[in-house]
Design an enzyme around this catalytic site. Sequence first.
Site, short mmCIF file in Angstrom:
data_model
loop_
_atom_site.label_atom_id
_atom_site.label_comp_id
_atom_site.label_asym_id
_atom_site.label_seq_id
_atom_site.Cartn_x
_atom_site.Cartn_y
_atom_site.Cartn_z
N SER A 140 0.85 -1.19 0.00
CA SER A 140 0.00 0.00 0.00
C SER A 140 0.88 1.24 0.00
O SER A 140 1.98 1.22 0.56
CB SER A 140 -0.89 0.02 1.24
OG SER A 140 -1.55 1.27 1.38
N TYR A 153 -1.70 -1.32 10.54
CA TYR A 153 -1.82 -1.56 9.10
C TYR A 153 -0.62 -0.97 8.36
O TYR A 153 -0.01 -1.63 7.50
CB TYR A 153 -3.12 -0.96 8.58
CG TYR A 153 -3.33 -1.12 7.09
CD1 TYR A 153 -3.76 -2.33 6.56
CD2 TYR A 153 -3.10 -0.07 6.22
CE1 TYR A 153 -3.97 -2.48 5.19
CE2 TYR A 153 -3.31 -0.20 4.85
CZ TYR A 153 -3.73 -1.42 4.35
OH TYR A 153 -3.93 -1.56 2.99
#
Length: 197
Positions: A140, A153
């Site tokens: 990401s 995350y």
Amino acid sequence: MTADLSGKVVVLTGGGDGIGRECALAYAREEATVAILDRDLDAAQRTASDAGGDCAAFHADVSDGDAVRVAIGAILERFGRIDAVHNNAGIASPSKPLHETTEQEWDDLQRINVKSVYWTTRFAFKALKESKGAILNTASVVGLIGQQNHAAYVASKGAMISLTKAMAADYARYSIRVNAVCPAGVWTPMLEKWCAE
């Protein structure tokens, strides 16, 4: 120019919905056979059906090493080869700074987002070595730039980016290519859940 995926077997984790589903459909359009691993077997089966051809769904919780081992074994038994592994499965919760994250939340997220790459690589490595295949990790952009209220995350995606570099260095000698993609925000069921939090 696109790669020739005709006749290739791609193992895709988290292919039931979201980015994984769209990847499965894209691979199938390029005539790959996609083996879709997901803990939601119904969603994986819908994706496999929509992808068509010999695409198939396999039930596996990627945080469970035994489940991944069994699924990879079943894929090899069915198709006889693996040409690529796309590590896409992941979770985004919790939406918290680090000090508010529980140990269980931290462990669950790291196990699904990062340790799953260990399991798929460990059990598919021999087949990838034989096919001179490829590994693709869905990381990401937040693993590069950070993000507020999303520490666990962000840590997992940063780890995946660094892990990808180490794997690429280790596996080049076997002609196995290892890369990561770093999407920005994509409106998926996972992102909807995160936004609601």
